[in-house]
Write an enzyme that holds these catalytic residues in place. Structure first.
Site, mmCIF file in Angstrom:
data_model
loop_
_atom_site.group_PDB
_atom_site.id
_atom_site.type_symbol
_atom_site.label_atom_id
_atom_site.label_comp_id
_atom_site.label_asym_id
_atom_site.label_seq_id
_atom_site.Cartn_x
_atom_site.Cartn_y
_atom_site.Cartn_z
ATOM 1 N N GLU A 131 -59.652 164.823 147.928
ATOM 2 C CA GLU A 131 -59.808 164.966 149.371
ATOM 3 C C GLU A 131 -61.027 164.161 149.816
ATOM 4 O OE1 GLU A 131 -59.848 169.103 150.433
ATOM 5 O OE2 GLU A 131 -57.843 169.454 149.604
ATOM 6 N N THR A 162 -52.048 156.932 145.238
ATOM 7 C CA THR A 162 -51.323 155.741 144.824
ATOM 8 C C THR A 162 -49.839 156.007 145.025
ATOM 9 O OG1 THR A 162 -53.008 155.178 143.183
ATOM 10 C CG2 THR A 162 -50.844 154.177 142.917
ATOM 11 N N ARG A 284 -62.660 123.278 129.103
ATOM 12 C CA ARG A 284 -63.839 122.859 129.857
ATOM 13 C C ARG A 284 -64.843 122.165 128.934
ATOM 14 N NH1 ARG A 284 -66.112 121.381 134.681
ATOM 15 N NH2 ARG A 284 -68.166 122.313 134.989
ATOM 16 N N GLN A 295 -72.333 127.576 120.533
ATOM 17 C CA GLN A 295 -72.498 128.868 119.866
ATOM 18 C C GLN A 295 -72.585 130.025 120.855
ATOM 19 O OE1 GLN A 295 -76.235 130.003 117.733
ATOM 20 N NE2 GLN A 295 -74.938 129.850 115.892
ATOM 21 N N ILE A 353 -67.754 132.685 131.695
ATOM 22 C CA ILE A 353 -67.255 131.507 130.988
ATOM 23 C C ILE A 353 -66.660 130.500 131.972
ATOM 24 C CG2 ILE A 353 -65.416 130.717 129.430
ATOM 25 C CD1 ILE A 353 -65.980 133.227 127.736
ATOM 26 N N HIS A 354 -66.010 131.002 133.014
ATOM 27 C CA HIS A 354 -65.416 130.122 134.022
ATOM 28 C C HIS A 354 -66.464 129.448 134.908
ATOM 29 C CE1 HIS A 354 -61.585 132.028 132.962
ATOM 30 N NE2 HIS A 354 -60.970 131.136 133.715
ATOM 31 N N GLY A 356 -68.692 128.417 137.929
ATOM 32 C CA GLY A 356 -68.435 128.432 139.369
ATOM 33 C C GLY A 356 -66.974 128.592 139.717
ATOM 34 N N GLU A 379 -58.878 158.394 137.628
ATOM 35 C CA GLU A 379 -58.670 159.527 136.708
ATOM 36 C C GLU A 379 -59.997 160.070 136.169
ATOM 37 O OE1 GLU A 379 -55.944 160.189 137.294
ATOM 38 O OE2 GLU A 379 -54.371 158.788 136.762
ATOM 39 N N THR A 381 -64.526 159.556 136.784
ATOM 40 C CA THR A 381 -65.575 158.577 136.521
ATOM 41 C C THR A 381 -66.079 158.664 135.083
ATOM 42 O OG1 THR A 381 -67.314 160.120 137.180
ATOM 43 C CG2 THR A 381 -66.339 158.775 138.929
#
Length: 401
Positions: A131, A162, A284, A295, A353-354, A356, A379, A381
């Site tokens: 609620e 949901t 990349r 590394q 890792i990606h 920008g 479900e 915290t």
């Protein structure tokens, strides 16, 4: 086949089901997930495909038209679906919890009425505990049912459903003082009602309103809603199990298996994040070579893969414990806690890792970065899981002085 997150001891049937689901995810979900998510569009075509595969009845017994599979099989399917798009796994998971509660706690009439249609995906489920003002304190719910002849009259406001709009059956937890004298512990005066309604928004049956979708940071596509009851009349034969005062225990049983499935969702999202990270790291180039050869990136990939493997192992253990008929609240709490935390960390590492490009909506990792936080609170915290784990450990390791 990828080396990570493999499950030993599966039957030929389980392997065939998982192979079918994996193929569906790769062909029907991953190619369209990001576009649909950015539009916050309900994935109707995907849901129709899952219906054809029989996944809405995966754990429903064969006598009601389902496949009668185990929680482990179901959790592994959820893991695969979440790898494709976490929102789709939420559509399935919420439906599954209601079907599980009916199977475990429903009257024979309720099972006969609902489960065959749920197995086909014709009736789709949602459940409602939370609620606006209570957060994780379920005992503080204020929604109430008052008996009036052969009906109950329900009033109150619920939050965070949901499938709130797309469902046609909602399991709703409310207070019901009838038959429970003043001073009764709060958790012993709660009842679960099976509320049938029309899919959609607005007034979906007299006394019941689904206002509309809540706009969220992530977890889009799936409809998350409020539920408002104002003089909603429900017949007495729609009390889950036919007995008032059992609602809290019924809901907690459903949430317990739901935690296994949230852990599975965390595993699936983490797997996809690792796949994206390890792939991008080999494409990349910086300083004259792929960043995967640096590394620092190899260390990050090693940590990510280890977390994927550990979370998957704990999730499988929790599912198998429940399937064996043993109490699994400790294992489910640990699996949900670890998988959701590791998922967040693996997704963030893949995002880093990606570089920008991870901040660009052109790349899938951007979507995962917004989806992972939901698993930290869904479900229960992390703090709630730690309370459950701590209490159970004290039961198991009681000091003998």
């Amino acid at each position: 086949m990828a080396r990570l997150a493999q499950t030993a001891g599966l039957t030929d049937v389980q392997q065939e089901i998982l192979s079918t689901v994996r193929d569906f995810v790769d062909k029907e979900i991953i190619p369209v997930a990001t576009e649909l998510e950015h539009r916050d569009e309900y994935p109707q075509q995907i849901v129709d495909g899952l219906k054809e595969l029989g996944l809405f009845g995966l754990m429903i017994p064969e006598e009601y038209g389902g496949l009668g599979e185990s929680l482990l099989t179901y959790a592994l399917c959820v893991e695969e679906i979440a790898r494709g798009w976490m929102s789709v796994s939420g559509i399935i998971n919420t439906h599954f919890i209601v079907a599980y509660m009916l199977k475990q706690h429903g009257t024979q009439e309720q099972k006969d009425h609902f489960l065959p249609r749920m197995a086909l995906g014709e009736t789709r489920g949602a459940f409602s505990m939370s609620e606006p003002a209570l957060g994780s304190d379920v005992s503080a719910i204020s929604s109430k049912a008052v008996k009036d002849g052969d009906e109950y009259v329900l009033n109150g406001q619920k939050m965070w459903l949901t499938n709130g709009g797309s469902s046609s059956l909602v399991a709703v937890l409310v207070k019901s003082d009838e038959g429970h004298p003043e001073g009764t512990a709060p958790h012993k005066s709660m009842t679960t009602f099976l509320v049938e309604k029309e899919p959609g928004f607005g007034e979906v049956r007299p006394g019941l309103t689904i206002p509309g979708k809540i706009d969220k940071m992530g977890y889009k596509g799936v409809d998350t809603t409020e539920l408002i009851m104002d003089g909603l009349r429900i017949p007495v034969n729609r009390v889950l199990g036919g007995e008032t005062g059992r609602g809290f225990y019924q809901m907690m049983d459903g949430v317990e298996v739901g935690r296994v499935n949230v852990a599975a969702r965390g595993c699936g999202v983490a797997q996809r994040a690792f796949e994206l990270g390890v792939s991008y790291a080999q494409q990349r180039h910086t300083f004259g070579k792929p960043i995967a050869q640096h590394q620092a990136i190899q260390f990050k990939l090693a940590e990510m893969a280890t977390k994927v493997e550990a979370a998957h192992a704990m999730m499988v253990n929790a599912a198998r414990k429940k399937d064996s008929g043993e109490r699994n609240d400790l294992e489910a709490g640990m699996a949900k806690y670890l998988a959701s935390e590791y998922c967040k960390e693996v997704v963030e590492d893949a995002f880093r890792i990606h570089g920008g490009y991870g901040f660009s909506k052109e790349y899938e990792i951007e979507r995962l970065y917004r989806e992972a936080p939901m698993l930290l609170i869904g479900e229960g915290t992390a703090e709630i899981q730690k309370m459950i784990i701590g209490r159970r450990l004290l039961e198991e390791y009681r000091f003998q002085g």
